[in-house]
Motif scaffolding. Structure first.
Motif, PDB file in Angstrom:
ATOM      1  N   ASN A 148       0.829  -1.214   0.000  1.00  0.00           N
ATOM      2  CA  ASN A 148       0.000   0.000   0.000  1.00  0.00           C
ATOM      3  C   ASN A 148       0.862   1.262   0.000  1.00  0.00           C
ATOM      4  O   ASN A 148       0.611   2.203  -0.743  1.00  0.00           O
ATOM      5  N   HIS A 154      -2.998   3.551  -6.349  1.00  0.00           N
ATOM      6  CA  HIS A 154      -4.189   3.749  -5.509  1.00  0.00           C
ATOM      7  C   HIS A 154      -4.367   5.219  -5.129  1.00  0.00           C
ATOM      8  O   HIS A 154      -5.403   5.622  -4.657  1.00  0.00           O
ATOM      9  N   HIS A 159      -6.467   8.722  -2.233  1.00  0.00           N
ATOM     10  CA  HIS A 159      -5.945  10.022  -1.769  1.00  0.00           C
ATOM     11  C   HIS A 159      -6.236  11.156  -2.746  1.00  0.00           C
ATOM     12  O   HIS A 159      -5.437  12.078  -2.882  1.00  0.00           O
ATOM     13  N   ASP A 278      -5.481   5.368   4.132  1.00  0.00           N
ATOM     14  CA  ASP A 278      -4.963   4.029   3.836  1.00  0.00           C
ATOM     15  C   ASP A 278      -5.468   2.999   4.842  1.00  0.00           C
ATOM     16  O   ASP A 278      -5.807   1.880   4.483  1.00  0.00           O
TER      17      ASP A 278
END
Ligand code: FES
Ligand SMILES: [Fe+2]
Length: 331
Positions: A148, A154, A159, A278
Motif C-alpha cells: 500500500n 491507488h 488520496h 490508507d
C-alpha cells in the motif's frame, strides 16, 4: 537464487519516548514482550512472569528491575530473577526469556536472535535533514501494508486531492523495477508534477519517485527533485498479531533554512490524513478477506512489486535482482 536469509535481524518496535518510567507491552509476532529501562539500558523480556504467568508489564520498575505485581518477584534487564520477597537465602535461578534490544535515533529495535549488523534506520541517514518520527497501527498484514505504501496507482482514488489532483488527467510514466538481496525498488520518471496538495506545498519540480521495500518489512518512498532527494519516508512494519501491523517510521525532508522548517511542520499532519485514508481501505480488505469463501488477491498488471516483496519476506532473492523490468503506465 533460492538461498534463504537465516541471519538474525532487528525490528523497530517502539519510539524511545514511549518507554518512560513505566514498562510497555508490545506484541512481537504474536508473542507478548515487555520493554523497560533497566540498569543496563533498554530491555525486552518475554512478558510473562514464570511464577504464575502474570503480565510483567502490569508491574513496576524498581531501580532498573521489573517487579511482578502478584508476589513481587523481580527480574533484571537480562531476565534473571533477582528477588523473591519473603524467601530467606539465595534466590534460586529462574529466568525470563530475553530479546536483544537497542535504541537508535529515537527508535527501539529488538530481535529474537543476535544480529551482527546495526539496524537500518532510514534512507537519509547521515544527511542534514528535518525529521519527524511517527507510529501507526493498522488492521492488515505486513505485505498488504508495505505494498500500500509503495503502490502509486491507488493514490488517484484513496488520496484524491491530497496526493493527486482532482482531475482524471494522467501522464505517461516510465517505471524501472530493480532489486538485489533483501530489497526491490520501483523508480518512476516522467511525472514532472504531482498535482496533490502535499506535492504542491512541499515539493518543487519532481525528477524521480522511488518506492522501495527492504527486508524484513521496511517500505520507503523517496521524492527526488532536480538537485537531489527532497522528501522521504521510511516505514518499518511488523506483524504484531495475526490481524495487526505496527509501524514505526521517519518523515524526512532536506533542511533548507526556515522554509524547510515550515514545510516540515505541514508534513506530519498531511501525512496523518493520508495514513488515515490508507488504514480505512486496508481494514476494509482485512475484514472482508476473512468472510467465506476463501480467496487469493489478484496480482494485476500494475502490481509491480507484490511478488518480489513476497519473495524477500520469505528470505528469497527477488526476481528483479536477475531480471530488471521496465513498464510504461499512466499515472
Ligand atoms: S506471578 Fe509473578 S511473582 Fe508470582
Ligand atoms: Fe496510500
Amino acid at each position: 537464487m533460492s538461498e534463504r536469509r537465516a541471519e538474525a535481524y532487528w525490528q523497530a518496535v517502539a519510539l524511545s519516548v514511549d518507554i518512560g518510567k513505566r514498562p510497555k507491552r508490545i506484541l512481537f509476532d504474536g508473542e507478548p514482550v515487555v520493554l523497560f529501562r533497566s540498569a543496563q539500558g533498554i530491555a525486552a523480556l518475554f512478558d510473562r512472569c514464570p511464577h504464575r504467568l502474570v503480565e510483567l508489564s502490569t508491574g513496576k520498575i524498581v531501580r532498573g528491575e521489573i517487579e511482578c505485581p502478584y508476589h513481587g518477584w523481580r527480574y533484571d534487564g537480562d531476565g534473571r530473577c533477582t528477588a523473591i520477597p519473603g524467601h530467606v537465602g539465595a534466590v534460586p535461578h529462574y529466568r525470563v526469556r530475553r530479546f536483544a534490544a537497542l535504541e537508535r535515533d529515537g527508535v527501539v529495535f529488538i530481535s529474537s536472535g543476535t544480529p551482527r549488523a546495526e539496524p537500518y534506520l532510514h534512507c537519509m541517514q547521515g544527511k542534514d535533514i528535518i525529521m519527524r518520527r511517527v507510529r501507526s497501527s493498522t488492521q492488515s498484514t505486513v505485505i498488504d501494508a508495505a505494498e500500500n505504501i509503495l503502490d502509486a496507482t491507488h493514490t488517484h482514488f484513496t488520496h484524491k486531492g491530497l496526493l493527486r489532483g482532482l482531475t482524471a488527467k494522467r501522464h505517461l510514466v516510465r517505471v524501472e523495477v530493480t532489486g538485489g538481496e533483501g530489497w526491490v525498488e520501483a523508480s518512476y520518471t516522467g511525472e514532472d508534477h504531482q498535482q496533490g496538495l502535499i506535492s504542491r506545498l512541499l515539493e518543487g519540480e519532481r525528477a524521480r519517485t522511488i518506492g522501495r521495500f527492504r527486508h524484513p518489512g521496511i517500505a520507503e518512498l523517496e521524492y527526488w527533485g532536480k538537485e537531489g532527494l527532497v522528501l522521504a519516508t521510511t516505514f518499518h512494519l511488523r506483524q504484531a498479531d495475526e490481524r495487526t501491523v505496527e509501524g514505526v517510521g521517519w518523515l524526512i525532508g532536506r533542511r533548507q533554512g526556515l522554509l524547510g522548517e515550515l514545510k516540515a511542520l505541514a508534513f506530519k499532519p498531511l501525512f496523518t490524513i493520508a495514513l488515515h485514508q490508507d488504514r480505512r481501505v486496508l481494514k476494509s480488505a482485512s475484514d472482508n478477506a476473512r468472510l467465506p469463501p476463501q480467496a487469493l488477491p489478484v496480482i494485476g498488471p500494475l502490481d509491480f512489486l507484490r511478488r518480489d516483496i513476497a519473495s524477500i519476506m520469505e528470505g528469497r532473492m527477488p526476481a528483479a535482482a536477475s531480471e530488471p523490468r521496465v513498464h510504461q503506465i499512466e499515472l
